[in-house]
Design an enzyme around this catalytic site. Structure first.
Site, PDB file in Angstrom:
ATOM      1  N   TYR A 105      -1.961  -2.456  14.790  1.00  0.00           N
ATOM      2  CA  TYR A 105      -2.605  -2.710  16.319  1.00  0.00           C
ATOM      3  C   TYR A 105      -2.817  -4.047  16.212  1.00  0.00           C
ATOM      4  O   TYR A 105      -3.301  -4.812  15.120  1.00  0.00           O
ATOM      5  CB  TYR A 105      -3.959  -1.916  16.191  1.00  0.00           C
ATOM      6  CG  TYR A 105      -4.975  -2.426  17.534  1.00  0.00           C
ATOM      7  CD1 TYR A 105      -4.676  -2.583  18.744  1.00  0.00           C
ATOM      8  CD2 TYR A 105      -6.348  -3.018  17.033  1.00  0.00           C
ATOM      9  CE1 TYR A 105      -5.325  -2.889  19.592  1.00  0.00           C
ATOM     10  CE2 TYR A 105      -7.225  -3.240  18.020  1.00  0.00           C
ATOM     11  CZ  TYR A 105      -6.628  -3.378  19.358  1.00  0.00           C
ATOM     12  OH  TYR A 105      -7.579  -4.084  20.229  1.00  0.00           O
ATOM     13  N   ASP A 177      -5.315   3.612   8.153  1.00  0.00           N
ATOM     14  CA  ASP A 177      -5.664   3.569   9.355  1.00  0.00           C
ATOM     15  C   ASP A 177      -5.206   4.978  10.017  1.00  0.00           C
ATOM     16  O   ASP A 177      -3.986   5.073  10.259  1.00  0.00           O
ATOM     17  CB  ASP A 177      -5.477   2.386  10.322  1.00  0.00           C
ATOM     18  CG  ASP A 177      -6.293   2.442  11.662  1.00  0.00           C
ATOM     19  OD1 ASP A 177      -6.247   3.765  12.322  1.00  0.00           O
ATOM     20  OD2 ASP A 177      -6.335   1.179  12.048  1.00  0.00           O
TER      21      ASP A 177
HETATM   22  O1  P1T Z   1     -11.055  -0.887  19.609  1.00  0.00           O
HETATM   23  P1  P1T Z   1     -11.496  -0.527  18.221  1.00  0.00           P
HETATM   24  O2  P1T Z   1     -12.475   0.762  18.458  1.00  0.00           O
HETATM   25  O3  P1T Z   1     -12.282  -1.653  17.545  1.00  0.00           O
HETATM   26  O4  P1T Z   1     -10.394  -0.099  17.350  1.00  0.00           O
HETATM   27  C1  P1T Z   1      -9.383  -0.652  16.639  1.00  0.00           C
HETATM   28  C2  P1T Z   1      -8.291  -0.272  16.533  1.00  0.00           C
HETATM   29  C3  P1T Z   1      -8.046   0.070  15.111  1.00  0.00           C
HETATM   30  N1  P1T Z   1      -6.721   0.874  14.716  1.00  0.00           N
HETATM   31  C4  P1T Z   1      -6.005   1.305  15.739  1.00  0.00           C
HETATM   32  C5  P1T Z   1      -4.658   2.039  15.138  1.00  0.00           C
HETATM   33  C6  P1T Z   1      -6.006   1.163  16.832  1.00  0.00           C
HETATM   34  O5  P1T Z   1      -5.156   1.402  17.871  1.00  0.00           O
HETATM   35  C7  P1T Z   1      -7.390   0.164  17.411  1.00  0.00           C
HETATM   36  C8  P1T Z   1      -7.363  -0.073  18.935  1.00  0.00           C
HETATM   37  N2  P1T Z   1      -6.293   0.216  19.593  1.00  0.00           N
HETATM   38  C9  P1T Z   1      -6.226  -0.109  21.126  1.00  0.00           C
HETATM   39  C10 P1T Z   1      -7.100  -0.376  22.004  1.00  0.00           C
HETATM   40  C11 P1T Z   1      -4.993   0.282  21.627  1.00  0.00           C
HETATM   41  O6  P1T Z   1      -4.725   0.095  22.844  1.00  0.00           O
HETATM   42  O7  P1T Z   1      -3.810   0.259  20.595  1.00  0.00           O
END
Ligand code: P1T
Length: 385
Positions: A105, A177
């Site tokens: 991400y 993750d």
């Molecule tokens: O947005 P948040 O709750 O802080 O999460 C971060 C995050 C962590 N790991 C993965 C695999 C993610 O996809 C994300 C957040 N991703 C998005 C907002 C997106 O649209 O890919």
């Protein structure tokens, strides 16, 4: 009404961490909307509660619930997925080295390279689907391996068991993750990971109405260290959010089944579409790591990535025409979302790295929701033209 580890996922989803409220019999864990707890005498507290940054009963119920769903002993909840990620990085000291999977991400990439690298953490990006390259990237000071699988947005599948074996041999902590799978489809701890991370904003929350993150581990020492950072940094979720997440995990298994079913239908349909150059979905036999996905996941998830024939003009035209799919960042909610990673979620990834990963102008990422698959397919067909 309680749950133990021998129960199936659906039973644990609904009951783990929760008992009827002892004072009223309320079946749902109450929202303990309180910042502090009254003490009987200085330092004499009820259960473990003295101040809500340290612990709160609604948050504790959610943390225990998610730990159970991941097959872990300890859960910790945070104010966002990136806050949870940052807590793992705080296990390191200046001069330590991290192996980060190359496709993550954009916000994770930014956190590693633009916050923690400034604090003296050394980072190497590596394609963890290439085990030779992965092994070769370790250094004497490698303390942490961070893997995301399926990766965001190119949906590469990393063999968790293989990566865990090497990490263990080299004495590094492996954090996975698991956001794209949710605990229903994949449990990295059972495959040898030390820590599991989720953005609960996604499938765990499932309704696009709350931001949060969690960490789960079986290791008492890692738990104590991460809990200390949680207390000290204070990036904890609000109590309303904890309630929403706890409410949402009750339907996680049912939602995930439909996400998987719909995503497979969409992927197969687009795979045969004359204006689509390529579809990437772990459930398709054409996916390079399909065999690994089949082995380590018990469903292929709701995320589908496509390469349209053409470039930015064709992508923009499609993204402006969808009516059921909403053009928005994020994923994992009941409603279908669509986005352009190069301009949206992965804009903070340097252009040369995006090009290397294949995050091109014709790449579009779909988060397939749980609407009727026929309507979703008709929407995409109309938008692609
Ligand atoms: O947005 P948040 O709750 O802080 O999460 C971060 C995050 C962590 N790991 C993965 C695999 C993610 O996809 C994300 C957040 N991703 C998005 C907002 C997106 O649209 O890919």
């Amino acid at each position: 009404m309680s749950s133990n580890d021998s129960h199936g996922f659906g039973t644990r989803a609904i009951h783990a961490g929760q008992t009827p409220d002892p004072s009223t019999g309320a079946i749902c864990t109450p929202i303990y909307q309180t910042s502090t707890f009254v003490q009987k005498s200085p330092g004499v507290i009820v259960e473990e509660y003295d101040y809500s940054r340290a612990a709160n009963p609604t948050r504790k119920a959610f943390e225990d619930n998610i730990a159970s769903l991941e097959g872990g002993k300890h859960g910790l909840a945070f104010s966002s997925g990136v806050a949870a990620t940052g807590v793992v990085l705080h296990l390191l000291s200046a001069g330590d080295h991290v192996l980060l999977c190359d496709d993550v991400y954009g916000g994770t990439n930014r956190l590693f390279h633009r916050v923690f690298a400034q604090m003296g953490i050394e980072i190497t990006l590596v394609d963890m689907t290439d085990l030779g390259a992965f092994k070769g990237a370790f250094k004497d000071n490698t303390k942490l391996v961070w893997a995301e699988t399926p990766t965001n947005p190119t949906l590469k599948i990393i063999d968790i068991e293989a990566v865990a074996e090497v990490s263990k041999e080299k004495g590094a902590i492996l954090a996975v993750d698991n956001t794209f799978c949710s605990p229903y489809l994949q449990n990295p701890l059972s495959l040898g990971a030390d820590i599991v991370c989720h953005s609960t904003t996604k499938y765990i929350g499932g309704h696009s109405d709350a931001i949060g993150g969690v960490l789960v581990t079986n290791d008492d020492g890692l738990f104590e260290r991460m809990k200390f950072v949680q207390l000290s940094e204070g990036a904890v979720p609000g109590i309303q959010e904890c309630f929403l997440f706890l409410r949402s995990t009750k339907t996680l298994h049912v939602r995930m089944e439909r996400h998987c079913e719909n995503a497979m239908r969409v992927a197969e349909h687009l795979d045969a579409h004359p204006k689509v150059e390529k579809v990437v979905y772990p459930g398709l036999e054409s996916h390079p790591q399909h065999a690994i996905a089949k082995r380590q996941m018990c469903g292929f998830g709701g995320m589908v990535t496509i390469y349209l024939k053409g470039g930015l003009d064709e992508s923009r035209a499609m993204l402006e025409k969808v009516k059921i799919f909403a053009l928005a960042e994020s994923l994992g909610g009941v409603e279908s979302l669509i986005e352009h990673p190069a301009i949206m979620t992965h804009a903070s990834v340097p252009a040369d790295q995006r090009a290397k990963l294949g995050i091109t102008d014709n790449l579009i990422r779909l988060s397939v929701g749980i609407e009727d698959a026929d309507d979703l397919i008709a929407d995409l067909d109309r938008a692609i033209g």
